[in-house]
Design an enzyme around this catalytic site. Sequence first.
Site, mmCIF file in Angstrom:
data_model
loop_
_atom_site.group_PDB
_atom_site.id
_atom_site.type_symbol
_atom_site.label_atom_id
_atom_site.label_comp_id
_atom_site.label_asym_id
_atom_site.label_seq_id
_atom_site.Cartn_x
_atom_site.Cartn_y
_atom_site.Cartn_z
ATOM 1 N N LYS A 45 -52.230 69.084 -8.050
ATOM 2 C CA LYS A 45 -53.274 69.545 -8.977
ATOM 3 C C LYS A 45 -53.608 71.016 -8.737
ATOM 4 O O LYS A 45 -53.528 71.811 -9.656
ATOM 5 C CB LYS A 45 -54.494 68.637 -8.911
ATOM 6 C CG LYS A 45 -54.198 67.356 -9.701
ATOM 7 C CD LYS A 45 -55.000 66.155 -9.373
ATOM 8 C CE LYS A 45 -54.353 64.924 -10.031
ATOM 9 N NZ LYS A 45 -54.749 63.672 -9.405
ATOM 10 N N TRP A 81 -60.499 56.977 -9.434
ATOM 11 C CA TRP A 81 -59.749 57.150 -8.178
ATOM 12 C C TRP A 81 -60.485 56.578 -6.976
ATOM 13 O O TRP A 81 -59.869 56.001 -6.075
ATOM 14 C CB TRP A 81 -59.367 58.616 -7.966
ATOM 15 C CG TRP A 81 -58.246 59.022 -8.886
ATOM 16 C CD1 TRP A 81 -58.299 59.923 -9.903
ATOM 17 C CD2 TRP A 81 -56.907 58.489 -8.892
ATOM 18 N NE1 TRP A 81 -57.088 59.986 -10.539
ATOM 19 C CE2 TRP A 81 -56.217 59.124 -9.945
ATOM 20 C CE3 TRP A 81 -56.228 57.546 -8.127
ATOM 21 C CZ2 TRP A 81 -54.881 58.847 -10.244
ATOM 22 C CZ3 TRP A 81 -54.889 57.265 -8.422
ATOM 23 C CH2 TRP A 81 -54.242 57.906 -9.472
ATOM 24 N N ASP A 122 -61.588 62.513 -0.480
ATOM 25 C CA ASP A 122 -60.396 62.778 -1.282
ATOM 26 C C ASP A 122 -60.748 63.955 -2.191
ATOM 27 O O ASP A 122 -61.579 63.826 -3.081
ATOM 28 C CB ASP A 122 -60.059 61.525 -2.103
ATOM 29 C CG ASP A 122 -58.911 61.746 -3.091
ATOM 30 O OD1 ASP A 122 -58.394 62.879 -3.176
ATOM 31 O OD2 ASP A 122 -58.534 60.772 -3.775
HETATM 32 C C1 LIG Z 1 -54.492 62.266 -9.060
HETATM 33 C C2 LIG Z 1 -55.386 61.704 -7.990
HETATM 34 C C3 LIG Z 1 -54.939 60.758 -7.044
HETATM 35 C C4 LIG Z 1 -53.537 60.152 -7.088
HETATM 36 O O1 LIG Z 1 -52.751 60.771 -6.176
HETATM 37 P P1 LIG Z 1 -51.204 60.437 -5.956
HETATM 38 O O2 LIG Z 1 -50.723 61.636 -5.208
HETATM 39 O O3 LIG Z 1 -50.565 60.246 -7.285
HETATM 40 O O4 LIG Z 1 -51.167 59.215 -5.113
HETATM 41 C C5 LIG Z 1 -55.810 60.362 -6.050
HETATM 42 N N1 LIG Z 1 -57.060 60.860 -5.980
HETATM 43 C C6 LIG Z 1 -57.518 61.752 -6.882
HETATM 44 C C7 LIG Z 1 -58.923 62.275 -6.765
HETATM 45 C C8 LIG Z 1 -56.700 62.208 -7.896
HETATM 46 O O5 LIG Z 1 -57.156 63.108 -8.776
#
Ligand SMILES: *Cc1c(COP(=O)(O)O)cnc(C)c1O
Length: 364
Positions: A198, A103, A174
């Site tokens: 998540k 990611w 993030d």
């Molecule tokens: C799943 C994930 C994403 C993807 O996010 P979307 O909402 O599908 O754009 C981005 N960063 C991390 C750390 C993730 O686990």
Amino acid sequence: MPNALNFSGGPGALPDSVLAQTRDAIVALPETGLSVLGMSHRSAWFQSILDEAEQNLRHLLGLSSDYAVTFLQGGSSLQFAMIPMNFAAAGVAPPEYITSGYWSNRATSEAAKVVAARKIAWDGKSGGYRQLPALDSLDIARDAAYLHYVSNETVEGRQFPAIDRALPVPLIADMSSDFLSKPLDTTPYAMLYAHAQKNLGPAGVTVAVIRRDLLERIPDGLPAILDFRTHVTHGSNYNTPPVFAIYVLALVTRWMRADIGGLAAMQRINEQKARQLYATLDELGGAIHIHARQQWRSQMNVAFSFGDARLDDAFIESARERGIVGLEGHRSIGGLRASLYNAVTPEAVDSLCEALRAFSLERV
Ligand SMILES: *Cc1c(COP(=O)(O)O)cnc(C)c1O
């Protein structure tokens, strides 16, 4: 209630009590008599939900008024583009990125499309993305626009330890896959963000917490929807927000406050789940490979393999027969992955450990 145990990497498990309230709300909300799916985003009811969701987040995080809380669309992937658009302003050195897995790689390559220059502060590719750097050992330009990293690499199952002191540059994280899984000192951060699917609810909404002084850096002339100030000014109700997703997020954060008892209690539960699963994998030893080096093991995503794709597939099948699903590894690395998000219960982890032991005895 669901009749299978969900270990999916996301969208993932939600608490049973939240699902029951959501089921009822799809037909009629107790407060309005209308389906949540048909509620106006301009209604007093929705304003009260937005307020509650924000208050719950502020309470759980102990967030000061120096930070704005926004609810956005476009997932975390839109943040990969919006952050450099907004914060890689003229007059400062290029933003820096830690590339520590799938990611953060995506975030780094999206930034390259938006800004003329961005620097890679650390790249874990040559090490097969099995380890992580110490954030304060990196050589970051003092005047860098910001430093971006991913707090928990969801695909490879590696997690940074908590950041406990301020860095000399604005730190942006993030936190999509470990947000609200444990207490968080937000003071080292200029911005943090996490989509809901998540740990917080269904897909469709992304929480972005932004220190207000950062907003002053935003250049004029961005399309309104891509300018963070629009969402702060309009209280996350500029255009039609994802009413349903924000409603479920309010229920999940209410559950975390009222039923779980806050982030320290959530952490105790999550640590116990992770400890149990890693202990089982270590005990079964030999045949099983855990992707992350010990020191960086994630409490949220456990990426592992029996070292043979046929055995991995056979385990997925045998777990499915026990009502355990979502164990397929991410398509980029294969293998297996058990995600232990907040709503995955200790009992579900017991069942998974039992399935692992039974399978190892029988097949490995
Ligand atoms: C799943 C994930 C994403 C993807 O996010 P979307 O909402 O599908 O754009 C981005 N960063 C991390 C750390 C993730 O686990």
